[in-house]
Design a protein around this motif. Structure first.
Motif, PDB file in Angstrom:
ATOM      1  N   MET A  57     -12.996   8.445 -41.744  1.00  0.00           N
ATOM      2  CA  MET A  57     -13.977   8.725 -40.693  1.00  0.00           C
ATOM      3  C   MET A  57     -13.306   9.437 -39.514  1.00  0.00           C
ATOM      4  O   MET A  57     -13.848  10.404 -38.967  1.00  0.00           O
ATOM      5  CB  MET A  57     -14.624   7.426 -40.217  1.00  0.00           C
ATOM      6  CG  MET A  57     -15.696   7.626 -39.144  1.00  0.00           C
ATOM      7  SD  MET A  57     -16.454   6.069 -38.624  1.00  0.00           S
ATOM      8  CE  MET A  57     -15.049   5.269 -37.834  1.00  0.00           C
ATOM      9  N   PHE A  58     -12.116   8.977 -39.141  1.00  0.00           N
ATOM     10  CA  PHE A  58     -11.397   9.604 -38.026  1.00  0.00           C
ATOM     11  C   PHE A  58     -10.989  11.030 -38.379  1.00  0.00           C
ATOM     12  O   PHE A  58     -11.008  11.924 -37.519  1.00  0.00           O
ATOM     13  CB  PHE A  58     -10.166   8.784 -37.669  1.00  0.00           C
ATOM     14  CG  PHE A  58     -10.483   7.477 -36.986  1.00  0.00           C
ATOM     15  CD1 PHE A  58     -11.784   7.153 -36.638  1.00  0.00           C
ATOM     16  CD2 PHE A  58      -9.478   6.560 -36.710  1.00  0.00           C
ATOM     17  CE1 PHE A  58     -12.091   5.950 -36.020  1.00  0.00           C
ATOM     18  CE2 PHE A  58      -9.768   5.357 -36.083  1.00  0.00           C
ATOM     19  CZ  PHE A  58     -11.070   5.046 -35.735  1.00  0.00           C
ATOM     20  N   LYS A  59     -10.607  11.251 -39.638  1.00  0.00           N
ATOM     21  CA  LYS A  59     -10.243  12.599 -40.067  1.00  0.00           C
ATOM     22  C   LYS A  59     -11.462  13.520 -40.007  1.00  0.00           C
ATOM     23  O   LYS A  59     -11.344  14.700 -39.643  1.00  0.00           O
ATOM     24  CB  LYS A  59      -9.691  12.555 -41.492  1.00  0.00           C
ATOM     25  CG  LYS A  59      -9.119  13.870 -41.990  1.00  0.00           C
ATOM     26  CD  LYS A  59      -7.908  14.289 -41.175  1.00  0.00           C
ATOM     27  CE  LYS A  59      -6.699  13.447 -41.475  1.00  0.00           C
ATOM     28  NZ  LYS A  59      -5.473  13.938 -40.794  1.00  0.00           N
ATOM     29  N   ASN A  60     -12.635  12.980 -40.326  1.00  0.00           N
ATOM     30  CA  ASN A  60     -13.863  13.758 -40.222  1.00  0.00           C
ATOM     31  C   ASN A  60     -14.174  14.092 -38.761  1.00  0.00           C
ATOM     32  O   ASN A  60     -14.587  15.217 -38.446  1.00  0.00           O
ATOM     33  CB  ASN A  60     -15.020  12.971 -40.839  1.00  0.00           C
ATOM     34  CG  ASN A  60     -16.319  13.751 -40.850  1.00  0.00           C
ATOM     35  OD1 ASN A  60     -16.430  14.791 -41.478  1.00  0.00           O
ATOM     36  ND2 ASN A  60     -17.321  13.251 -40.141  1.00  0.00           N
ATOM     37  N   LYS A  66     -12.335  20.007 -34.163  1.00  0.00           N
ATOM     38  CA  LYS A  66     -11.637  21.278 -34.379  1.00  0.00           C
ATOM     39  C   LYS A  66     -12.624  22.432 -34.511  1.00  0.00           C
ATOM     40  O   LYS A  66     -12.379  23.543 -34.017  1.00  0.00           O
ATOM     41  CB  LYS A  66     -10.772  21.177 -35.641  1.00  0.00           C
ATOM     42  CG  LYS A  66      -9.802  22.318 -35.824  1.00  0.00           C
ATOM     43  CD  LYS A  66      -8.858  22.054 -36.978  1.00  0.00           C
ATOM     44  CE  LYS A  66      -7.828  23.160 -37.103  1.00  0.00           C
ATOM     45  NZ  LYS A  66      -6.871  22.894 -38.214  1.00  0.00           N
ATOM     46  N   THR A  67     -13.749  22.167 -35.174  1.00  0.00           N
ATOM     47  CA  THR A  67     -14.785  23.192 -35.292  1.00  0.00           C
ATOM     48  C   THR A  67     -15.371  23.540 -33.925  1.00  0.00           C
ATOM     49  O   THR A  67     -15.604  24.716 -33.617  1.00  0.00           O
ATOM     50  CB  THR A  67     -15.906  22.694 -36.229  1.00  0.00           C
ATOM     51  OG1 THR A  67     -15.349  22.425 -37.526  1.00  0.00           O
ATOM     52  CG2 THR A  67     -17.008  23.737 -36.370  1.00  0.00           C
ATOM     53  N   GLU A  68     -15.600  22.517 -33.114  1.00  0.00           N
ATOM     54  CA  GLU A  68     -16.118  22.757 -31.766  1.00  0.00           C
ATOM     55  C   GLU A  68     -15.132  23.589 -30.952  1.00  0.00           C
ATOM     56  O   GLU A  68     -15.529  24.498 -30.194  1.00  0.00           O
ATOM     57  CB  GLU A  68     -16.379  21.423 -31.063  1.00  0.00           C
ATOM     58  CG  GLU A  68     -17.568  20.645 -31.609  1.00  0.00           C
ATOM     59  CD  GLU A  68     -18.894  21.334 -31.330  1.00  0.00           C
ATOM     60  OE1 GLU A  68     -18.949  22.166 -30.393  1.00  0.00           O
ATOM     61  OE2 GLU A  68     -19.868  21.052 -32.033  1.00  0.00           O
ATOM     62  N   ALA A  69     -13.835  23.289 -31.096  1.00  0.00           N
ATOM     63  CA  ALA A  69     -12.820  24.062 -30.381  1.00  0.00           C
ATOM     64  C   ALA A  69     -12.829  25.513 -30.836  1.00  0.00           C
ATOM     65  O   ALA A  69     -12.733  26.438 -30.010  1.00  0.00           O
ATOM     66  CB  ALA A  69     -11.436  23.444 -30.618  1.00  0.00           C
ATOM     67  N   ALA A  70     -12.966  25.725 -32.151  1.00  0.00           N
ATOM     68  CA  ALA A  70     -13.008  27.097 -32.671  1.00  0.00           C
ATOM     69  C   ALA A  70     -14.219  27.852 -32.134  1.00  0.00           C
ATOM     70  O   ALA A  70     -14.123  29.051 -31.797  1.00  0.00           O
ATOM     71  CB  ALA A  70     -13.043  27.069 -34.196  1.00  0.00           C
ATOM     72  N   LYS A 116     -11.098  25.665 -20.811  1.00  0.00           N
ATOM     73  CA  LYS A 116     -10.889  24.237 -20.581  1.00  0.00           C
ATOM     74  C   LYS A 116     -11.628  23.399 -21.628  1.00  0.00           C
ATOM     75  O   LYS A 116     -11.090  22.399 -22.126  1.00  0.00           O
ATOM     76  CB  LYS A 116     -11.366  23.856 -19.174  1.00  0.00           C
ATOM     77  CG  LYS A 116     -10.477  24.395 -18.063  1.00  0.00           C
ATOM     78  CD  LYS A 116     -11.017  24.009 -16.691  1.00  0.00           C
ATOM     79  CE  LYS A 116     -10.132  24.549 -15.580  1.00  0.00           C
ATOM     80  NZ  LYS A 116     -10.662  24.206 -14.235  1.00  0.00           N
ATOM     81  N   GLU A 117     -12.852  23.812 -21.954  1.00  0.00           N
ATOM     82  CA  GLU A 117     -13.619  23.089 -22.971  1.00  0.00           C
ATOM     83  C   GLU A 117     -12.935  23.187 -24.333  1.00  0.00           C
ATOM     84  O   GLU A 117     -12.845  22.196 -25.075  1.00  0.00           O
ATOM     85  CB  GLU A 117     -15.035  23.646 -23.055  1.00  0.00           C
ATOM     86  CG  GLU A 117     -15.929  23.277 -21.889  1.00  0.00           C
ATOM     87  CD  GLU A 117     -17.357  23.757 -22.091  1.00  0.00           C
ATOM     88  OE1 GLU A 117     -17.664  24.247 -23.202  1.00  0.00           O
ATOM     89  OE2 GLU A 117     -18.153  23.652 -21.148  1.00  0.00           O
ATOM     90  N   ALA A 123      -7.549  18.931 -27.996  1.00  0.00           N
ATOM     91  CA  ALA A 123      -6.856  17.669 -27.718  1.00  0.00           C
ATOM     92  C   ALA A 123      -7.564  16.506 -28.402  1.00  0.00           C
ATOM     93  O   ALA A 123      -6.921  15.594 -28.951  1.00  0.00           O
ATOM     94  CB  ALA A 123      -6.778  17.437 -26.209  1.00  0.00           C
ATOM     95  N   THR A 124      -8.897  16.534 -28.378  1.00  0.00           N
ATOM     96  CA  THR A 124      -9.673  15.482 -29.046  1.00  0.00           C
ATOM     97  C   THR A 124      -9.415  15.488 -30.547  1.00  0.00           C
ATOM     98  O   THR A 124      -9.246  14.433 -31.170  1.00  0.00           O
ATOM     99  CB  THR A 124     -11.183  15.681 -28.783  1.00  0.00           C
ATOM    100  OG1 THR A 124     -11.426  15.626 -27.374  1.00  0.00           O
ATOM    101  CG2 THR A 124     -12.006  14.607 -29.485  1.00  0.00           C
ATOM    102  N   SER A 125      -9.354  16.685 -31.127  1.00  0.00           N
ATOM    103  CA  SER A 125      -9.085  16.800 -32.554  1.00  0.00           C
ATOM    104  C   SER A 125      -7.708  16.237 -32.911  1.00  0.00           C
ATOM    105  O   SER A 125      -7.551  15.488 -33.881  1.00  0.00           O
ATOM    106  CB  SER A 125      -9.170  18.268 -32.981  1.00  0.00           C
ATOM    107  OG  SER A 125      -8.847  18.415 -34.354  1.00  0.00           O
TER     108      SER A 125
END
Length: 204
Positions: A57-60, A66-70, A116-117, A123-125
């Motif tokens: 679940m954490f890996k998901n 990571k997708t949001e960062a991209a 920044k976002e 960082a969250t990823s």
């Protein structure tokens, strides 16, 4: 010799009865040991399954972040392109440079917020990835502990079939090792990593 319901046992009768009694006690001890080990193994197996599910679940969550960062970086690149066009437009003849200068300033400010976002999502990823890796390592510890208990149960069965009492000591030794592995997993302790880390530090 017997009479009036009175029976005299021979010496061999006492020996057989004593052996049977001891055998029953030995078998009972192994049965109790096996039941305890099976219970401990089941608890370790449950913990191993739970940590594996949480790790997945954490890996998901890490993949989503990571997708949001991209997406944010793509938006950042689009703003950079618009800023470049506005900067180029300032150099063209018959245009109001102040207008495009204001646009350049606006794009720069928007890019800073987007950057920044994007960095926050990155960082969250990474944080979710670290949590997932830690849980996956803990899962491996639970799996080792469960395997040790299963081996101990198998040794107990062999002990019962062969009546080799010395095998019971091996059963206890493997069972204790499995319980220790389970304790390390529960306390989030990595003894092997600590030993390797100490060896690496000592080598410098």
């Amino acid at each position: 010799m017997s009479g009036h319901g009175f029976h005299v046992h021979g010496p061999h009768d006492h020996a057989v009865e004593h052996a049977a009694h001891n055998s029953d006690k030995f078998s009972g001890r192994i049965a109790v040991t096996t039941a305890i080990l099976a219970t401990i193994g089941a608890l370790f197996g449950y913990q191993g399954g739970a940590t594996q599910n949480d790790a997945a679940m954490f890996k998901n969550n890490a993949a989503i972040a990571k997708t949001e960062a991209a997406n944010r970086w793509n938006h950042y690149q689009a703003k950079s392109n618009k800023q470049n066009l506005a900067e180029l437009a300032q150099t063209l003849p018959n245009v109001d440079p102040e207008k495009y200068r204001a646009e350049v300033a606006r794009y720069k400010a928007e890019k800073e917020d987007i950057r920044k976002e994007a960095e926050k999502w990155e960082a969250t990823s990474l944080d979710w990835d670290r949590k997932s890796d830690a849980l996956l390592h803990q899962h491996h510890q639970w799996a080792l502990a469960t395997t040790a208990e299963q081996i101990a149960i198998a040794l107990a069965a062999i002990t019962l079939l062969t009546n080799r009492r010395w095998l019971l000591l091996s059963t206890y030794a493997v069972a204790v090792a499995g319980i220790a592995l389970g304790a390390f997993a529960w306390l989030h302790v990595d003894p092997l990593g600590a030993v390797l880390g100490a060896g690496t530090a000592g080598g410098h």
